[in-house]
Scaffold this motif. Structure first.
Motif, PDB file in Angstrom:
ATOM      1  N   ALA A   1       0.840  -1.198   0.000  1.00 28.14           N
ATOM      2  CA  ALA A   1       0.000   0.000   0.000  1.00 28.14           C
ATOM      3  C   ALA A   1       0.876   1.249   0.000  1.00 28.14           C
ATOM      4  CB  ALA A   1      -0.910  -0.018   1.227  1.00 28.14           C
ATOM      5  N   ALA A   2       0.359   2.311  -0.624  1.00 28.90           N
ATOM      6  CA  ALA A   2       1.136   3.549  -0.762  1.00 28.90           C
ATOM      7  C   ALA A   2       1.363   4.211   0.600  1.00 28.90           C
ATOM      8  CB  ALA A   2       0.384   4.500  -1.678  1.00 28.90           C
ATOM      9  N   PRO A   3       2.576   4.702   0.826  1.00 30.58           N
ATOM     10  CA  PRO A   3       2.841   5.426   2.071  1.00 30.58           C
ATOM     11  C   PRO A   3       2.048   6.740   2.130  1.00 30.58           C
ATOM     12  CG  PRO A   3       4.887   4.908   0.908  1.00 30.58           C
ATOM     13  CD  PRO A   3       3.763   4.616  -0.034  1.00 30.58           C
ATOM     14  N   VAL A   4       1.606   7.082   3.322  1.00 32.81           N
ATOM     15  CA  VAL A   4       0.839   8.314   3.538  1.00 32.81           C
ATOM     16  C   VAL A   4       1.394   9.011   4.775  1.00 32.81           C
ATOM     17  CG1 VAL A   4      -1.475   9.296   3.822  1.00 32.81           C
ATOM     18  CG2 VAL A   4      -1.231   7.023   2.857  1.00 32.81           C
ATOM     19  N   THR A   5       1.383  10.342   4.715  1.00 27.68           N
ATOM     20  CA  THR A   5       1.705  11.133   5.915  1.00 27.68           C
ATOM     21  C   THR A   5       0.457  11.862   6.380  1.00 27.68           C
ATOM     22  OG1 THR A   5       4.059  11.449   5.480  1.00 27.68           O
ATOM     23  CG2 THR A   5       2.932  13.222   6.673  1.00 27.68           C
ATOM     24  N   VAL A   6       0.226  11.881   7.672  1.00 26.14           N
ATOM     25  CA  VAL A   6      -0.873  12.679   8.232  1.00 26.14           C
ATOM     26  C   VAL A   6      -0.268  13.703   9.196  1.00 26.14           C
ATOM     27  CG1 VAL A   6      -3.007  12.681   9.581  1.00 26.14           C
ATOM     28  CG2 VAL A   6      -2.532  10.782   8.005  1.00 26.14           C
ATOM     29  N   ILE A   7      -0.515  14.982   8.900  1.00 24.43           N
ATOM     30  CA  ILE A   7      -0.052  16.077   9.764  1.00 24.43           C
ATOM     31  C   ILE A   7      -1.265  16.661  10.475  1.00 24.43           C
ATOM     32  CG2 ILE A   7       0.982  18.382   9.790  1.00 24.43           C
ATOM     33  CD1 ILE A   7       2.741  17.495   7.457  1.00 24.43           C
ATOM     34  N   GLY A   8      -1.224  16.666  11.796  1.00 27.08           N
ATOM     35  CA  GLY A   8      -2.366  17.094  12.600  1.00 27.08           C
ATOM     36  C   GLY A   8      -3.065  15.872  13.151  1.00 27.08           C
ATOM     37  N   LEU A   9      -2.963  15.701  14.465  1.00 27.55           N
ATOM     38  CA  LEU A   9      -3.545  14.506  15.101  1.00 27.55           C
ATOM     39  C   LEU A   9      -4.533  14.909  16.185  1.00 27.55           C
ATOM     40  CD1 LEU A   9      -0.258  12.396  15.375  1.00 27.55           C
ATOM     41  CD2 LEU A   9      -2.015  12.253  13.580  1.00 27.55           C
ATOM     42  N   GLY A  10      -5.375  15.889  15.847  1.00 25.72           N
ATOM     43  CA  GLY A  10      -6.501  16.176  16.729  1.00 25.72           C
ATOM     44  C   GLY A  10      -7.511  15.054  16.563  1.00 25.72           C
ATOM     45  N   LEU A  11      -8.746  15.316  16.955  1.00 22.12           N
ATOM     46  CA  LEU A  11      -9.775  14.270  16.869  1.00 22.12           C
ATOM     47  C   LEU A  11      -9.896  13.729  15.448  1.00 22.12           C
ATOM     48  CD1 LEU A  11     -12.473  15.993  19.104  1.00 22.12           C
ATOM     49  CD2 LEU A  11     -11.056  14.002  19.683  1.00 22.12           C
TER      50      LEU A  11
ATOM     51  N   ALA B   1       8.142  14.793   8.059  1.00 20.22           N
ATOM     52  CA  ALA B   1       6.813  14.211   7.783  1.00 20.22           C
ATOM     53  C   ALA B   1       6.461  14.376   6.310  1.00 20.22           C
ATOM     54  CB  ALA B   1       5.761  14.888   8.668  1.00 20.22           C
ATOM     55  N   VAL B   2       6.750  15.551   5.767  1.00 21.80           N
ATOM     56  CA  VAL B   2       6.401  15.839   4.372  1.00 21.80           C
ATOM     57  C   VAL B   2       7.216  14.964   3.417  1.00 21.80           C
ATOM     58  CG1 VAL B   2       6.606  17.619   2.583  1.00 21.80           C
ATOM     59  CG2 VAL B   2       5.558  18.184   4.786  1.00 21.80           C
ATOM     60  N   THR B   3       8.486  14.782   3.714  1.00 20.54           N
ATOM     61  CA  THR B   3       9.328  14.015   2.786  1.00 20.54           C
ATOM     62  C   THR B   3       9.137  12.497   2.936  1.00 20.54           C
ATOM     63  OG1 THR B   3      11.134  14.299   4.360  1.00 20.54           O
ATOM     64  CG2 THR B   3      11.152  15.729   2.440  1.00 20.54           C
ATOM     65  N   ALA B   4       8.452  12.072   3.989  1.00 18.59           N
ATOM     66  CA  ALA B   4       8.314  10.627   4.230  1.00 18.59           C
ATOM     67  C   ALA B   4       7.383   9.937   3.232  1.00 18.59           C
ATOM     68  CB  ALA B   4       7.793  10.387   5.654  1.00 18.59           C
ATOM     69  N   SER B   5       6.447  10.697   2.633  1.00 16.19           N
ATOM     70  CA  SER B   5       5.443  10.062   1.759  1.00 16.19           C
ATOM     71  C   SER B   5       5.134  10.967   0.571  1.00 16.19           C
ATOM     72  CB  SER B   5       4.123   9.833   2.518  1.00 16.19           C
ATOM     73  OG  SER B   5       4.352   9.340   3.817  1.00 16.19           O
ATOM     74  N   PRO B   6       4.789  10.366  -0.575  1.00  9.29           N
ATOM     75  CA  PRO B   6       4.382  11.202  -1.712  1.00  9.29           C
ATOM     76  C   PRO B   6       3.041  11.885  -1.470  1.00  9.29           C
ATOM     77  CG  PRO B   6       4.615   8.876  -2.366  1.00  9.29           C
ATOM     78  CD  PRO B   6       4.844   8.933  -0.892  1.00  9.29           C
ATOM     79  N   LEU B   7       2.203  11.266  -0.629  1.00  9.03           N
ATOM     80  CA  LEU B   7       0.873  11.812  -0.343  1.00  9.03           C
ATOM     81  C   LEU B   7       0.855  12.329   1.095  1.00  9.03           C
ATOM     82  CD1 LEU B   7      -2.086  12.099  -1.378  1.00  9.03           C
ATOM     83  CD2 LEU B   7      -2.548   9.869  -0.356  1.00  9.03           C
ATOM     84  N   VAL B   8       0.589  13.634   1.238  1.00  6.94           N
ATOM     85  CA  VAL B   8       0.625  14.268   2.561  1.00  6.94           C
ATOM     86  C   VAL B   8      -0.754  14.842   2.873  1.00  6.94           C
ATOM     87  CG1 VAL B   8       1.696  16.083   3.958  1.00  6.94           C
ATOM     88  CG2 VAL B   8       3.061  14.851   2.239  1.00  6.94           C
ATOM     89  N   VAL B   9      -1.398  14.303   3.896  1.00 12.00           N
ATOM     90  CA  VAL B   9      -2.732  14.760   4.301  1.00 12.00           C
ATOM     91  C   VAL B   9      -2.579  15.663   5.518  1.00 12.00           C
ATOM     92  CG1 VAL B   9      -4.979  14.002   5.185  1.00 12.00           C
ATOM     93  CG2 VAL B   9      -3.817  12.653   3.412  1.00 12.00           C
ATOM     94  N   VAL B  10      -3.168  16.853   5.434  1.00  9.50           N
ATOM     95  CA  VAL B  10      -3.083  17.797   6.549  1.00  9.50           C
ATOM     96  C   VAL B  10      -4.479  18.049   7.095  1.00  9.50           C
ATOM     97  CG1 VAL B  10      -2.321  20.097   7.290  1.00  9.50           C
ATOM     98  CG2 VAL B  10      -1.132  18.934   5.432  1.00  9.50           C
ATOM     99  N   CYS B  11      -4.644  17.964   8.415  1.00  9.98           N
ATOM    100  CA  CYS B  11      -5.948  18.257   9.023  1.00  9.98           C
ATOM    101  C   CYS B  11      -5.708  18.905  10.384  1.00  9.98           C
ATOM    102  CB  CYS B  11      -6.779  16.981   9.155  1.00  9.98           C
ATOM    103  SG  CYS B  11      -8.461  17.323   9.718  1.00  9.98           S
ATOM    104  N   VAL B  12      -5.675  20.226  10.387  1.00 10.19           N
ATOM    105  CA  VAL B  12      -5.495  20.976  11.634  1.00 10.19           C
ATOM    106  C   VAL B  12      -6.654  21.946  11.798  1.00 10.19           C
ATOM    107  CG1 VAL B  12      -2.998  20.674  11.861  1.00 10.19           C
ATOM    108  CG2 VAL B  12      -3.890  22.531  10.436  1.00 10.19           C
TER     109      VAL B  12
END
Ligand code: NAP
Length: 297
Positions: free
Chosen positions: A4-14, A57-68
């Motif tokens: 599966a493709a690597p993903v980064t998630v920035i922002g770990l609120g709810l 975090a940004v360089t770890a995955s081609p797909l970067v999801v941000v939710c803050v």
């Protein structure tokens, strides 16, 4: 080894937590980062990699999801990273709630820093993430969405791409919220009027739900009228609606509850009738909604 493709998630609120947890559950190598690092611990225990910095975090995955919290927070986190080449070639998916202007500005910012950008809006609570009914709206380049669709769709079975204009996801988002508030205000008014007569809100709820479904069935027809600019009234004219609105104002006054909402609803219809739409259907009021406030002829 996961394919599966690597993903980064920035922002770990709810919400960010629910997004990262879903990617992990579905077997995606998931890198996480949060301003308050302790919030990453439960995800790390489930196999997430904790990045040491936003740049990592940004360089770890081609797909970067941000939710803050908001777009200011997105800029506070990503602006320093944009000065380097960390964003080069990344796909940035911003699921933070915001405005269409903010989304378009963010897309330009991302392009200037070598990233492609999808804006998104989440129409469910964190508990709904990863379920078949969850709606996640995306806007931006369709080809980019399609390239990552199988990963993004894990967050919600009803994930949709709305169009190339980055602002569309937030515009749909606020439009749906406006619809929800309109319905809920109507329900609360009814509950107040009936409550004054000793009727529990729970006794009103079944009829309220049925009525909401009935109105939902009208939306498609009214949308066609709006698009054609023709407002026939085979069901009820605006004049008839206005008379019934008066009954709700009166009932609210008699019950000793607020008349603010029914008077507002009545005032809108009265203006539309004064503009000559009394013999037309309810959707003729679109003319009022289209004009800027205070810009009446
Ligand atoms: P939340 O639990 O309050 O989390 C907020 C997140 O933003 C945390 O990760 C917080 O970091 C981070 N943050 C806030 N200000 C920041 C700053 N200046 N710099 C860096 N990070 C910052 O909120 P949430 O429920 O996850 O909501 C996140 C987004 O999802 C919002 O835009 C919200 O409108 C949207 N959304 C939420 C729901 C929902 O039901 N929760 C539904 C739809 C959409 P810390 O942990 O360090 O404070």
């Amino acid at each position: 080894m996961s394919t599966a493709a690597p993903v980064t998630v920035i922002g770990l609120g709810l919400m960010g937590h629910a997004l990262a947890e879903t990617f992990l559950r579905e077997g995606h190598p998931t890198t996480v980062w949060n301003r308050t690092a302790a919030k990453a611990e439960p995800l790390v225990a489930k196999g997430a990699a904790l990045a040491g910095s936003v740049a990592d975090a940004v360089t770890a995955s081609p797909l970067v999801v941000v939710c803050v919290l908001d777009y200011d927070a997105v800029h506070a986190l990503l602006d320093p990273v944009g000065d380097g080449d960390a964003l080069d070639g990344r796909v940035l998916v911003n699921l933070t709630s915001g405005t269409s202007e903010g989304a378009r500005e963010m897309a330009e910012w991302a392009a200037r820093h070598g990233a492609t950008y999808l804006d998104g809006a989440i129409l469910t609570d964190p508990g709904g993430i990863g379920t078949a009914d969850a709606v996640v709206l995306h806007s931006g380049p369709r080809a980019v969405f399609e390239a990552h669709e199988s990963t993004l769709r894990l967050l919600g079975g009803a994930t949709t791409h709305l169009g190339e204009d980055h602002g569309l996801a937030s515009l749909y988002d606020v439009s749906v919220l406006g619809l929800m508030w309109g319905i809920l205000n109507g329900f609360l008014q009814g509950a107040a009027v009936l409550g004054a007569a000793g009727v529990d809100a729970s006794a009103f709820a079944p009829l309220a739900s049925t009525s909401i479904r009935t109105v939902a069935d009208w939306v498609g027809g009214y949308a066609e009228q709006i698009d054609k600019g023709e407002f026939p009234a085979p069901d009820a004219t605006l004049d008839t609606h206005l008379a019934s609105m008066d009954h709700l104002v009166h009932a609210s006054e008699s019950a000793g509850v607020s008349t603010e909402f029914p008077k507002f609803v009545k005032a809108l219809a009265a203006r539309s009738v004064a503009d000559g739409h009394g013999a037309e259907g309810y959707a003729a009021m679109i003319e009022l909604f289209r004009k800027p406030s205070g810009d009446r002829e």
